[in-house]
Design a protein around this motif. Structure first.
Motif, PDB file in Angstrom:
ATOM      1  N   TYR A 189      18.092   3.741  10.836  1.00  0.00           N
ATOM      2  CA  TYR A 189      19.345   3.285  11.422  1.00  0.00           C
ATOM      3  C   TYR A 189      20.397   3.190  10.319  1.00  0.00           C
ATOM      4  CZ  TYR A 189      22.961   0.420  13.555  1.00  0.00           C
ATOM      5  OH  TYR A 189      24.172  -0.046  14.000  1.00  0.00           O
ATOM      6  N   ASN A 190      21.422   4.031  10.406  1.00  0.00           N
ATOM      7  CA  ASN A 190      22.533   4.031   9.450  1.00  0.00           C
ATOM      8  C   ASN A 190      22.058   4.095   7.993  1.00  0.00           C
ATOM      9  OD1 ASN A 190      24.268   3.952  11.596  1.00  0.00           O
ATOM     10  ND2 ASN A 190      25.063   1.900  11.194  1.00  0.00           N
ATOM     11  N   VAL A 191      21.230   5.099   7.720  1.00  0.00           N
ATOM     12  CA  VAL A 191      20.721   5.299   6.357  1.00  0.00           C
ATOM     13  C   VAL A 191      21.037   6.727   5.898  1.00  0.00           C
ATOM     14  CG1 VAL A 191      18.932   3.524   6.265  1.00  0.00           C
ATOM     15  CG2 VAL A 191      18.440   5.694   7.417  1.00  0.00           C
ATOM     16  N   GLY A 198      -2.326  10.512  14.194  1.00  0.00           N
ATOM     17  CA  GLY A 198      -3.193  10.419  13.028  1.00  0.00           C
ATOM     18  C   GLY A 198      -4.283   9.365  13.153  1.00  0.00           C
ATOM     19  N   GLU A 199      -5.319   9.534  12.349  1.00  0.00           N
ATOM     20  CA  GLU A 199      -6.399   8.550  12.278  1.00  0.00           C
ATOM     21  C   GLU A 199      -5.891   7.269  11.622  1.00  0.00           C
ATOM     22  OE1 GLU A 199     -10.877   8.129  10.255  1.00  0.00           O
ATOM     23  OE2 GLU A 199      -9.514   9.746   9.636  1.00  0.00           O
ATOM     24  N   TYR A 200      -5.053   7.447  10.610  1.00  0.00           N
ATOM     25  CA  TYR A 200      -4.430   6.318   9.921  1.00  0.00           C
ATOM     26  C   TYR A 200      -2.910   6.425  10.064  1.00  0.00           C
ATOM     27  CZ  TYR A 200      -8.800   5.015   7.590  1.00  0.00           C
ATOM     28  OH  TYR A 200     -10.085   4.600   7.317  1.00  0.00           O
ATOM     29  N   ILE A 201      -2.245   5.280   9.999  1.00  0.00           N
ATOM     30  CA  ILE A 201      -0.793   5.226  10.150  1.00  0.00           C
ATOM     31  C   ILE A 201      -0.188   4.439   8.989  1.00  0.00           C
ATOM     32  CG2 ILE A 201       1.110   4.381  11.609  1.00  0.00           C
ATOM     33  CD1 ILE A 201      -0.881   4.717  14.009  1.00  0.00           C
ATOM     34  N   LEU A 202       0.916   4.935   8.461  1.00  0.00           N
ATOM     35  CA  LEU A 202       1.671   4.236   7.429  1.00  0.00           C
ATOM     36  C   LEU A 202       3.125   4.127   7.869  1.00  0.00           C
ATOM     37  CD1 LEU A 202       1.411   4.269   3.660  1.00  0.00           C
ATOM     38  CD2 LEU A 202       3.620   5.004   4.589  1.00  0.00           C
ATOM     39  N   LEU A 203       3.723   2.970   7.656  1.00  0.00           N
ATOM     40  CA  LEU A 203       5.121   2.740   8.013  1.00  0.00           C
ATOM     41  C   LEU A 203       6.012   2.940   6.794  1.00  0.00           C
ATOM     42  CD1 LEU A 203       4.694  -0.521  10.141  1.00  0.00           C
ATOM     43  CD2 LEU A 203       4.687   1.856  10.932  1.00  0.00           C
ATOM     44  N   LEU A 204       7.182   3.530   7.021  1.00  0.00           N
ATOM     45  CA  LEU A 204       8.136   3.770   5.943  1.00  0.00           C
ATOM     46  C   LEU A 204       9.534   3.476   6.455  1.00  0.00           C
ATOM     47  CD1 LEU A 204       8.761   4.962   3.073  1.00  0.00           C
ATOM     48  CD2 LEU A 204       8.921   7.203   4.180  1.00  0.00           C
ATOM     49  N   ASP A 205      10.266   2.622   5.755  1.00  0.00           N
ATOM     50  CA  ASP A 205      11.655   2.372   6.130  1.00  0.00           C
ATOM     51  C   ASP A 205      12.523   3.552   5.732  1.00  0.00           C
ATOM     52  OD1 ASP A 205      10.972  -0.084   7.123  1.00  0.00           O
ATOM     53  OD2 ASP A 205      11.632  -1.210   5.372  1.00  0.00           O
ATOM     54  N   GLY A 206      13.594   3.780   6.479  1.00  0.00           N
ATOM     55  CA  GLY A 206      14.434   4.951   6.263  1.00  0.00           C
ATOM     56  C   GLY A 206      15.181   4.986   4.955  1.00  0.00           C
ATOM     57  N   ASP A 207      15.222   3.871   4.221  1.00  0.00           N
ATOM     58  CA  ASP A 207      15.879   3.867   2.915  1.00  0.00           C
ATOM     59  C   ASP A 207      14.881   3.737   1.763  1.00  0.00           C
ATOM     60  OD1 ASP A 207      15.204   1.292   3.596  1.00  0.00           O
ATOM     61  OD2 ASP A 207      17.141   0.395   3.071  1.00  0.00           O
ATOM     62  N   ASP A 208      13.582   3.860   2.054  1.00  0.00           N
ATOM     63  CA  ASP A 208      12.544   3.824   1.023  1.00  0.00           C
ATOM     64  C   ASP A 208      11.964   5.217   0.820  1.00  0.00           C
ATOM     65  OD1 ASP A 208      12.980   1.099   0.963  1.00  0.00           O
ATOM     66  OD2 ASP A 208      11.238   0.607   2.197  1.00  0.00           O
ATOM     67  N   TRP A 209      11.057   5.359  -0.153  1.00  0.00           N
ATOM     68  CA  TRP A 209      10.416   6.651  -0.351  1.00  0.00           C
ATOM     69  C   TRP A 209       9.046   6.461  -1.004  1.00  0.00           C
ATOM     70  CZ3 TRP A 209      13.832   4.579  -3.750  1.00  0.00           C
ATOM     71  CH2 TRP A 209      13.587   4.682  -5.119  1.00  0.00           C
ATOM     72  N   LEU A 210       8.220   7.531  -0.943  1.00  0.00           N
ATOM     73  CA  LEU A 210       6.858   7.505  -1.464  1.00  0.00           C
ATOM     74  C   LEU A 210       6.709   8.419  -2.662  1.00  0.00           C
ATOM     75  CD1 LEU A 210       4.945   7.974   1.926  1.00  0.00           C
ATOM     76  CD2 LEU A 210       5.611   5.802   0.866  1.00  0.00           C
TER      77      LEU A 210
END
Length: 284
Positions: free
Chosen positions: A9-11, A81-93
């Motif tokens: 949202y607004n990122v 997916g078998e596993y799920i990961l959450l990521l905010d729209g202004d973060d990164w991996l």
């Protein structure tokens, strides 16, 4: 497969980096689900361009602004997916983050695997927190998480069966805690990996930092009450171990001290009704 669910949202400044960091993972068997929450800037257009460049990206467009909680739930429900990961729209991996967590999950047969977190501030300063390499079972699954320096849900791979058992909280604020605590309780075990590959962008103008003292107290009280009710039904010892009752009482006292006006309450009318109803129920 690992499903990465991004809420946006607004990122417009950051969303492409978030999505690209998913697509660049060394672990390739992923899908990237982006829930676009009716942004008023160029976020939706950037997401569409990125979606067209890689078939692993799927976009869900909300018809109205739902907030992070309901948006995450929609993304999780759509995940394959078998596993799920959450990521905010202004973060990164970092590119090895998913691989490290997934490998650990399979080695340990763990329902939840947690990495560390790197907090990056607007001035470029950063602080990394790792929780080492260990496995927790029993009550420690919850108490160790509660005692972490940064209580955070996004840096974790969580097996889809836990999301099916405990759907993500749909509130717009402090929605992680009532979800993850219950999932930790039901997890077979929780493993930790010494990898600080989740990059959390701390911004002064974010929803968390703009919250008023009343909003903080109200939503924290709702969270505490919900968890107290949960552990009253499952295991009352947890109420002492992570002192929920003390925290609940503190938030109630803060609300009393604020003595909220109608103007303060109106934006959170539903939550206020839930809060007062719970107080009345407990006084009976």
């Amino acid at each position: 497969m690992v499903s990465i669910v991004i809420t946006a949202y607004n990122v417009e400044q950051f969303i492409e980096q978030a999505i690209r960091s998913c697509l660049a993972q060394s672990f390739k068997n992923i899908e990237c689900i982006v829930v676009e929450d009716c942004s008023t800037d160029a976020t939706a257009r950037i997401i569409e361009q990125t979606e067209n460049s890689d078939k692993r990206v799927r976009v869900i467009k909300n018809e109205k602004n739902l907030g992070a909680g309901a948006s995450r739930r929609k993304g999780i429900e759509a995940a394959k997916g078998e596993y799920i990961l959450l990521l905010d729209g202004d973060d990164w991996l970092n590119e090895d983050f998913i691989e490290a967590l997934y490998k650990r999950a399979k080695e340990c047969d763990a329902d939840i695997v947690s990495g560390g977190i790197k907090v990056v501030r607007e001035n470029g300063a950063w602080e990394a927190t790792s929780y080492g390499n260990c496995i927790t079972e029993g009550m420690e699954k919850v108490t160790r998480f509660w005692g972490e320096k940064v209580v955070f849900m996004n840096n974790k791979l969580i097996h889809r069966r836990l999301h099916e058992k405990i759907p993500y909280c749909e509130r717009r604020f402090i929605e992680d805690t009532p979800t993850i605590i219950k999932q930790l309780y039901f997890a077979n075990k929780v493993a930790y990996v010494d990898n600080t590959g989740y990059n959390y962008r701390m911004q002064a103008g974010s929803l968390t930092h703009r919250a008023s003292p009343f909003k903080y107290a109200l939503f924290r009280a709702l969270c505490a009450e919900e968890l107290i009710t949960f552990f009253e039904e499952h295991d009352k010892e947890y109420i002492k171990s992570i002192p929920l009752a003390v925290g609940y009482a503190q938030q109630i006292q803060r609300i009393r001290e604020i003595n909220p006006t109608e103007e303060l309450i109106v934006p959170f009318n539903k939550e206020w009704i839930d809060f007062t109803t719970a107080i009345i129920r407990r006084l009976r």
